[in-house]
Design an enzyme around this catalytic site. Structure first.
Site, PDB file in Angstrom:
ATOM      1  N   ARG A 209       5.703  38.547   4.624  1.00  0.00           N
ATOM      2  CA  ARG A 209       5.090  39.611   3.829  1.00  0.00           C
ATOM      3  C   ARG A 209       3.855  39.087   3.098  1.00  0.00           C
ATOM      4  O   ARG A 209       2.919  39.806   2.823  1.00  0.00           O
ATOM      5  CB  ARG A 209       6.121  40.132   2.829  1.00  0.00           C
ATOM      6  CG  ARG A 209       5.605  41.249   1.958  1.00  0.00           C
ATOM      7  CD  ARG A 209       6.713  41.843   1.086  1.00  0.00           C
ATOM      8  NE  ARG A 209       6.376  43.197   0.719  1.00  0.00           N
ATOM      9  CZ  ARG A 209       5.729  43.524  -0.406  1.00  0.00           C
ATOM     10  NH1 ARG A 209       5.371  42.596  -1.255  1.00  0.00           N
ATOM     11  NH2 ARG A 209       5.457  44.779  -0.659  1.00  0.00           N
TER      12      ARG A 209
ATOM     13  N   CYS B 285       6.172  40.768  -9.842  1.00  0.00           N
ATOM     14  CA  CYS B 285       4.991  40.339  -9.087  1.00  0.00           C
ATOM     15  C   CYS B 285       4.109  39.413  -9.885  1.00  0.00           C
ATOM     16  O   CYS B 285       3.867  39.653 -11.059  1.00  0.00           O
ATOM     17  CB  CYS B 285       4.130  41.539  -8.717  1.00  0.00           C
ATOM     18  SG  CYS B 285       4.969  42.720  -7.722  1.00  0.00           S
TER      19      CYS B 285
END
Ligand code: XMP
Length: 494
Positions: free
Chosen positions: A409, A313
């Site tokens: 997303r 991430c």
């Protein structure tokens, strides 16, 4: 001594798992007696607290099957078309236990078997006339074929007829009991329409029983099929995807969003609950009490916690939002517990200690990406990178994954420009999750034993009542807590 959680997590700091450490408590039970059974969501029980993340380099059919066989669950990703996702769900649900070969061999009575490779790791070959593999005529088991003098003989001349089968609604325990009672080596499992779905051998049973014991039994539904989850997005077209995955048998829906507290998600939660009142829906991701309260009010049955803590991430760097995962799990769990909503600690798990911390801080399960990537069950092929066998692992917010559709997303599918919130990398070959997850669960049990918690529920009580104490580790304490002062050290992935 030490701080109770309420005090430690209310000082304005955002802590990751590595920042905090629990003080040991009192042991009056053995490691083996620690119970890891838990809830994924309001109505889904698991015997181990492990969930495979809906990422396209982590969870497809093979991962979902193995996670369910271990007593956890896999969430099939949605970076594909609705029909591709549905067929992955169907394929996972058609398996009983992880079968050594992906293809069960079917032949016709006129064929002959000239080589052992035809068996494809199966204990037998199935003989049918029908191209849909219905109407089983007989089987040839490998031992019989090996002792055959004429390998060119037509199968019909030596196959075993009147094959005993079991319905594919039996669970592993039933099948294992049957094989022992009848002293049989294997038994085919057939659907209601007579189609051979799988074969379970006594070696499969031994293999599964031989794993270090987890607390419980495979995750199966009332119909005896493995439990499988599916992720969906929050767009209008995801309502269609929802219909598809429910039809394919998905047992739980995960609404996949990096910032779940949005009008889109709240509407989708309400829609799923209205359309399928008996289906559990997991919302997220959230990291604050405010976000959690909104989704609980909308009717979620589970909450997924984590923003920017995943190994691939970059959300915290790119968007300046997120939260240290230890703080996020503690804060969200403290409100979710009041409504009986289980929490999934998503991302940032790289060792068994992180799992103990996540669960003790209030989570009911951990969701993992990189920890499971690189395993035999992860999608994709191994490649050689500098002499090491690796598999690709990529963030669903990486440009490469978003080109395939996962941009929803990150709410980037309607934007003119796509901004990456993740990276593409590779993870070393770890072998099968069937081996390393039971090993990891044993380590987790030892952690619970040191804490004096004989189950997840008791850990949550001990934390809430302030019996369990924590401290923040200084930088030097973290160095001291890891391996240090050695010339060389071979790092294992678990
Ligand atoms: P681990 O640490 O287990 O994390 O590898 C997996 C979790 O990371 C999230 N995820 C992402 N987060 N950008 C992000 O900011 C991404 O590209 C990305 N892809 C996955 C997700 O919650 C997953 O379960």
């Amino acid at each position: 001594d030490g701080f109770p959680a309420t005090r430690l997590f209310n000082q304005g700091y955002s802590y990751t798992y590595d920042d905090v450490i629990f003080l040991p408590h009192y042991i009056d039970f053995s490691t083996d007696s620690v119970q890891l059974n838990t809830k994924l969501s309001r109505n889904i029980n698991l015997s181990i607290p492990c969930v495979a993340s809906p990422m396209d380099t982590v969870t497809e059919a093979s991962m979902a099957v193995s996670m369910a066989a271990l007593g956890g669950i896999g969430i099939i990703h949605s970076n594909n078309t609705a029909s591709e996702q549905s067929s992955l769900i169907r394929s996972a649900k058609s398996h009983r236990i992880p079968f050594a070969s992906t293809d069960i061999p079917f032949l016709s009575p006129d064929d002959s078997i000239s080589s052992a490779s035809v068996f494809n790791n199966s204990p037998c070959v199935f003989i049918t006339n029908d191209k849909n593999n219905k109407n089983l005529l007989g089987v040839v088991d490998k031992l019989t074929w090996e002792s055959l003098p004429d390998k060119e003989a037509r199968i019909s001349s030596y196959m075993q007829k009147n094959v005993v089968t079991l319905p594919n609604t039996c669970n592993l325990k039933d099948v294992a009991g049957y094989l022992t009672k009848k002293e049989m080596d294997f038994v085919p499992l057939v659907s209601g329409e007579g189609e051979v779905i799988d074969v379970v051998s006594k070696w499969d049973v031994e293999r599964i029983n031989g794993f270090p014991k987890t607390s419980g039994f495979p995750s199966v539904g009332e119909n005896g099929e493995f439990l499988v989850g599916a992720s969906i997005g929050t767009r209008e077209k995801d309502k269609e995807r929802l219909e598809h995955v429910v039809k394919a048998g998905a047992n739980v829906i995960v609404i996949d969003s990096s910032q779940g507290n949005s009008i889109y998600q709240i509407e989708m939660i309400k829609y799923v609950k209205k359309t399928f009142p008996n289906l559990d829906v997991i919302g997220g991701n959230v990291v604050t009490m405010y976000q959690a309260q909104n989704l609980i009010q909308a009717g979620v049955d589970g909450l997924r916690v984590g923003m920017g803590s995943g190994s691939i991430c970059t959300t915290q760097e790119v968007c300046a939002v997120g939260r240290g995962q230890a703080t996020a799990v503690y804060k969200v769990s403290s409100v979710a517990a009041q409504s009986g909503v289980p929490v999934i600690a998503d991302g940032g798990i790289s060792n068994s200690g992180h799992i103990v911390k996540a669960l003790t801080l209030g989570a009911s399960t951990v969701m993992m990406g990189s920890f499971l990537a690189g395993s035999t069950e992860a999608p994709g092929a191994y490649t050689n990178q500098g002499g090491e066998r690796v598999k690709k692992y990529r963030g669903m917010g990486s440009l490469e994954a978003m080109r395939k559709g996962s941009d929803a997303r990150y709410l980037g599918d309607t934007a003119k420009m796509k901004i990456a919130q993740g990276v593409v990398g590779a993870v070393a070959d770890k072998g099968s999750v069937l081996k390393f997850i039971p090993y990891t669960m044993h380590a987790v049990k030892q952690g619970f034993q040191d804490l004096g918690a004989s189950s997840l529920y008791s850990a949550h009580d001990l934390l809430r009542s302030g019996v369990l104490r924590l401290e923040v580790r200084t930088g030097a304490a973290q160095v001291e807590g890891g391996v240090h002062g050695l010339v060389s050290y071979e790092k294992k992935s678990f």
